[in-house]
Scaffold this active site. Structure first.
Site, PDB file in Angstrom:
ATOM      1  N   HIS A 266      31.331  31.454   3.314  1.00 11.34           N
ATOM      2  CA  HIS A 266      31.165  30.126   2.716  1.00 11.34           C
ATOM      3  C   HIS A 266      32.457  29.701   2.015  1.00 11.34           C
ATOM      4  O   HIS A 266      32.954  28.590   2.233  1.00 11.34           O
ATOM      5  CB  HIS A 266      30.006  30.163   1.712  1.00 11.34           C
ATOM      6  CG  HIS A 266      29.798  28.892   0.959  1.00 11.34           C
ATOM      7  ND1 HIS A 266      28.768  28.016   1.222  1.00 11.34           N
ATOM      8  CD2 HIS A 266      30.496  28.330  -0.071  1.00 11.34           C
ATOM      9  CE1 HIS A 266      28.837  26.987   0.406  1.00 11.34           C
ATOM     10  NE2 HIS A 266      29.876  27.150  -0.396  1.00 11.34           N
ATOM     11  N   GLU A 267      32.990  30.590   1.183  1.00 14.48           N
ATOM     12  CA  GLU A 267      34.197  30.250   0.434  1.00 14.48           C
ATOM     13  C   GLU A 267      35.415  30.142   1.358  1.00 14.48           C
ATOM     14  O   GLU A 267      36.237  29.232   1.211  1.00 14.48           O
ATOM     15  CB  GLU A 267      34.452  31.292  -0.660  1.00 14.48           C
ATOM     16  CG  GLU A 267      33.393  31.328  -1.751  1.00 14.48           C
ATOM     17  CD  GLU A 267      33.256  30.003  -2.481  1.00 14.48           C
ATOM     18  OE1 GLU A 267      34.258  29.258  -2.574  1.00 14.48           O
ATOM     19  OE2 GLU A 267      32.158  29.698  -2.951  1.00 14.48           O
TER      20      GLU A 267
ATOM     21  N   HIS B 242      35.732  26.772   3.099  1.00 16.87           N
ATOM     22  CA  HIS B 242      36.331  25.691   2.318  1.00 16.87           C
ATOM     23  C   HIS B 242      37.855  25.720   2.461  1.00 16.87           C
ATOM     24  O   HIS B 242      38.493  24.681   2.652  1.00 16.87           O
ATOM     25  CB  HIS B 242      35.971  25.842   0.832  1.00 16.87           C
ATOM     26  CG  HIS B 242      34.546  25.518   0.500  1.00 16.87           C
ATOM     27  ND1 HIS B 242      33.911  24.395   0.964  1.00 16.87           N
ATOM     28  CD2 HIS B 242      33.641  26.175  -0.271  1.00 16.87           C
ATOM     29  CE1 HIS B 242      32.670  24.371   0.496  1.00 16.87           C
ATOM     30  NE2 HIS B 242      32.486  25.438  -0.254  1.00 16.87           N
TER      31      HIS B 242
END
Length: 237
Positions: A24-25, A28
């Protein structure tokens, strides 16, 4: 050596959560890089190493206190809350700052939904592992797949709540007119406190009043059913 019966479950849950949070991170950062901002790359955050994304308070301290506190007081874990270290993004370096920030924010939840679907698909080849692994090992693999679907759905949907600094808040800010987006984003320093209060405090002080928890549970259940259908398992029975 005999291991505690709960250890395989704990290991599967931690592994599923670590993969979901890490990707998820990282998503980004990769989205920001594709849109013109290399800040995450320069800070070493374009990494699949979970340690790079650990926040001492949000990833370790608060989840640890909640885990120990619930086990000591309730005898079980009813809910957890935490966060990873935010990936640094310089909105001014994005080629189209407003639209770019929306896409960077959306990359995290979209990655989680894709990972949930991939986990569902992996259940098909896992059926053949019985020829090579013990029944307990095959059962663990299936449990890990189920927890991976659940972890990614919860993380993705939770981050879509329209409260800054969550991804949903940044997506909404990009959709609002500038005259509304700017004051809305000023809520960001207080947004995390609002989320903590709504998720952890409100249900305790308002006799179980938990609209966010209810909504997430309902949507997650429907999302799990959708993932099963899209990965050709036919949905819940």
């Amino acid at each position: 050596m005999t291991f505690p019966s709960w250890l395989p479950e704990l290991a599967a849950a931690i592994l599923a959560a670590v993969i979901a949070i890490t990707l998820h991170e990282a998503a980004h950062g990769y989205a920001a890089l594709a849109l013109g901002d290399d800040t995450a790359k320069r800070h070493g955050r374009l990494s699949l190493n979970p340690i790079r994304h650990v926040d001492p308070i949000g990833t370790l301290l608060i989840p640890g206190v909640l885990l120990i506190g619930q086990l000591l007081t309730l005898g079980q874990v009813e809910g957890m809350f935490g966060w990873a270290k935010p990936v640094p993004v310089n909105i001014l370096r994005l080629r189209d700052p407003r639209r770019g920030m929306m896409l960077v924010a959306a990359a995290g939840p979209l990655t989680n939904f894709a990972l949930a679907w991939i986990a569902g698909l992996l259940a098909h080849p896992a059926a053949g592992l019985g020829d090579f692994l013990s029944p307990d090992s095959v059962s663990w693999v299936y449990r890990f797949i189920g927890l991976s679907i659940l972890a990614n759905l919860v993380l993705g949907l939770f981050n879509l709540l329209p409260v800054p600094p969550l991804d949903g808040g940044r997506i909404l800010a990009g959709l609002l007119p500038a005259r509304l987006a700017l004051p809305y984003m000023r809520l960001e320093p207080f947004g995390l406190l609002l989320v903590i209060a709504a998720v952890l405090v409100l249900p305790r002080v308002a006799d179980g009043f938990d609209p966010i928890g209810w909504a997430l549970r309902t949507v997650v259940a429907d999302g799990f059913d959708l993932i099963l259908t899209l990965s050709f398992h036919g949905g819940r029975a």
